[in-house]
Every structure is written in structure tokens, then in C-alpha cells.
Design a protein around this motif. Sequence first.
Motif, PDB file in Angstrom:
ATOM      1  N   ALA A 106     -68.563 -10.383  -7.333  1.00 15.22           N
ATOM      2  CA  ALA A 106     -68.009 -10.801  -6.036  1.00 15.22           C
ATOM      3  C   ALA A 106     -66.768  -9.969  -5.726  1.00 15.22           C
ATOM      4  O   ALA A 106     -65.647 -10.474  -5.654  1.00 15.22           O
ATOM      5  CB  ALA A 106     -67.705 -12.293  -6.015  1.00 15.22           C
ATOM      6  N   GLN A 109     -63.738 -10.702  -3.345  1.00 11.52           N
ATOM      7  CA  GLN A 109     -62.728 -11.692  -3.712  1.00 11.52           C
ATOM      8  C   GLN A 109     -61.553 -11.052  -4.445  1.00 11.52           C
ATOM      9  O   GLN A 109     -60.416 -11.513  -4.323  1.00 11.52           O
ATOM     10  CB  GLN A 109     -63.350 -12.779  -4.596  1.00 11.52           C
ATOM     11  CG  GLN A 109     -64.382 -13.636  -3.891  1.00 11.52           C
ATOM     12  CD  GLN A 109     -64.901 -14.748  -4.788  1.00 11.52           C
ATOM     13  OE1 GLN A 109     -64.267 -15.119  -5.774  1.00 11.52           O
ATOM     14  NE2 GLN A 109     -66.062 -15.280  -4.461  1.00 11.52           N
ATOM     15  N   ASP A 126     -71.164  -4.204  -8.118  1.00  9.65           N
ATOM     16  CA  ASP A 126     -70.890  -5.622  -7.879  1.00  9.65           C
ATOM     17  C   ASP A 126     -72.108  -6.429  -8.323  1.00  9.65           C
ATOM     18  O   ASP A 126     -73.171  -6.363  -7.695  1.00  9.65           O
ATOM     19  CB  ASP A 126     -70.597  -5.847  -6.393  1.00  9.65           C
ATOM     20  CG  ASP A 126     -70.206  -7.288  -6.069  1.00  9.65           C
ATOM     21  OD1 ASP A 126     -70.496  -8.189  -6.872  1.00  9.65           O
ATOM     22  OD2 ASP A 126     -69.616  -7.505  -4.991  1.00  9.65           O
ATOM     23  N   GLU A 128     -72.658  -9.640  -8.263  1.00  8.79           N
ATOM     24  CA  GLU A 128     -73.083 -10.684  -7.325  1.00  8.79           C
ATOM     25  C   GLU A 128     -73.892 -10.084  -6.180  1.00  8.79           C
ATOM     26  O   GLU A 128     -74.967 -10.584  -5.828  1.00  8.79           O
ATOM     27  CB  GLU A 128     -71.879 -11.431  -6.758  1.00  8.79           C
ATOM     28  CG  GLU A 128     -72.309 -12.612  -5.890  1.00  8.79           C
ATOM     29  CD  GLU A 128     -71.289 -13.005  -4.838  1.00  8.79           C
ATOM     30  OE1 GLU A 128     -71.093 -14.210  -4.655  1.00  8.79           O
ATOM     31  OE2 GLU A 128     -70.717 -12.114  -4.190  1.00  8.79           O
TER      32      GLU A 128
END
Length: 411
Positions: A106, A109, A126, A128
Motif C-alpha cells: 500500500a 499510505q 507495491d 497490495e
Amino acid sequence: MSSSASDTPGSEEVAPPLPRLQLRDPLPPVIDTVDDYVNYCARVSLGSGPVALDAERASGYRYSQRAYLVQVRRDGSGTGLVDPIAFDDLTDLDEAIGDAEWILHAATQDLPCLAEIGLRPTALFDTELAGRLLNLPRVGLASLVEHYLGLSLAKEHSAADWSTRPLPEPWLEYAALDVEVLIELRNLIEADLERTGKREWAAQDFEALLSFTGAPQREERWRRTSGIHRARGRRTLGLVRAIWEARDRIAEQRDTTPGRILPDASILEIAREAPRDASALRQLSVMRSRGPRRFVQEWLDAVEEGLALAEDELPHSTPNREGPPPPRAWADKHPEAAARLAAAREAVARIAEQNDLPTENLISPGLVRALAWEPPSTPDVAHVGDALAEAGARPWQVELVATDLAAALQP
């Protein structure tokens, strides 16, 4: 002989709990001295392969979104738990990482708070986002660990106050596990991306993340006050805005999450009652709590400011909107746009299913709405593709959707 639960008609066997993910290496101490930091940076520079990173914030406790712990792991370097509060910045660590690929989960974030302390990737993966491109049913880190490694990963400390010092050992173990698993997870996910023909799609999405600096700041953030629909009249809205802005200033100065200074419900109560003096303000239920009582004068000043606003200075009853109106209003007032949107959504859903993708990862729903509301003057494939690319769609997305969207946008 007695029957077991599995023999009972209609019963289902309960799967045994998955084994818990455990640290492979001993938990390292927090790096909060210059000597330890310099030594760890040297180890990172001598390591090999990609670098797993994570950051812990204190979002529910602090106003800022700064990182209060940075976790790093690289083959040959081991895990480092770096306290960024102990240093001016982490640019030495950034130099030690160099051009190595970052592995994040993620990324949106963590990228902004890592950039604040001098950490900026030149390449990233990444996990996610990759999980979304693979259309996995759940893409949280614990879910990916379960899916790929058959292990359970506890996430009980994700919402902790990471500004706490010293950090408790169970929290540090949780933080170390997050990066310890990322390198292996990345390699397994990449194999699935290759197998499904989506590796290049992921590469383009990852490259786009390199320029991510944070979500755009919302205009009129005060309108997100919970329960604001109960504020009647523009004057009351003006009071809500003034009190919200006063609370925001205090929260920023004290680096405390705004709700701990004054809850949203209390903003609305003060705005409705509009007390003119301290005695009237103290009669309100909000003043039963010690926190709001510390700022009586600030709330009174905000009320005075809101009451002094001229009519043309008061906020409008409805927020200012950029872009098209909500689609629910299109059918009655803009039927042509509604028809284009329905056709475009149908096309996107079909293409997403054909390519085993979530529709929102195939193309941004907001971009589809914008095109349906105001298509190019010549809505052919070339012009639709140009509009998509200009709005930030990646080449793989344009290639998949431009033809069908152009057909959907025809008059």
C-alpha cells in the motif's frame, strides 16, 4: 461408537488455525543513535537485492502524518527499526539504498511520510497493488501472507500510538514482521504477475507511483464534519466553519488529532447555540469534558467570527464541486450523458471481467464519469485515448479500454 462432529449431517469441519508467522531473526534494537544509524546504513549499502520498507504513524493520535518508525530489510543487511524522530532526516539511508527497488505494501499510505524524511524511491514494487491486479479477493498484508505463505499475520498493533516512547517490544515485533515477509511475498506475487501476463501492467502502475506525493487536499475540509447535514442555514454553516478552523489550528499547533481537541458533535452543538460569553458556553454539554474547556476563549472567538460574517461571506448550503455532478442526477436533467455513462460502465465491466481485473484498477471510475459527462468533441479511439492518457491512465489501460469507450461515447 459415538459419531464425530464431522459425521453429523449438515455439520462442517472447521479448518484448523493457520500457524502464526514468527520472526526468523532475533528482534533488533531500535536504531536511535548516530553510531547505530551509520552502521546500519553501511550494512544496507552492502546488501543485495530489493529493499523492503514500511512506516508506522500515529494517525488516530497525532495531527501530522509523520513517520514514527521506519522498518527496513534487505538481504545481507538484516532488519533495521529506525526511529526517525531521533534524526534530522534519513537521507543517509536513502543514499545507502541507492537505486535498489523498494518493496512496499500500500505504497500510497507510506510514500508521503517517507519523503518528508528524505526517503524517495527510484523503483518500487507495491504488493497490495499487485494483489489487486491479480484480482485477489483480499489484498491486506495479512491476507496475502495467508494466501501465499499459508501463515497468519497478526495486525493488532496497526492502529497503535506509534509516537509512544519507548515502543513496547510486542509492537516492535509486529513492525519487524511486516518487512521480514515482504521480499519473499514480492517474489511469489511477481511470479503470478508473469504467469497471468500482467507484469508489464504492474510495472507501469508502479512507475506512476514514483511521482505520488499524497492525495490532493480537499477544498472546504470543514464540510466533512460528521453530522453537518443537521446544520440548518448558512449562518450555522458559517459558525461550523469558524469553529472547525479554530479546532484545526489548535490541533496542528499541539500535534494532536482534531477529534481529541473537540469532537465533531461538539462543533455542531456550539454552532447551533452560538453562545456569546463564557457563561453561556459553559452551560453546553460539550463543556463537561476537560479537553474542550481548555480552549473556551478560542471557541468564543470562533463564534464571534462566524456571527460577524456578512451575508455574501457565508458558505453556500451545498459544497462547491469541480467536475460533473453526481450521476444519480443525470437521468432526469442530462439523459444523453446518463446514456453514455451506462454504456461506458457496461464496457468497462465487460473488459474487466475478460481480463480478470477489478473495474477500478482497469480504469478510474472518476475518469469514466468525466468522459461520459464531457466526451472529446471527436470521440474516436485516438481522441479518447489521448484524453485518457492526459488524465493519467497508463498505456496498458488505454490499450484495453479506448476502443470500447469510444464506441460507448458516440452520440
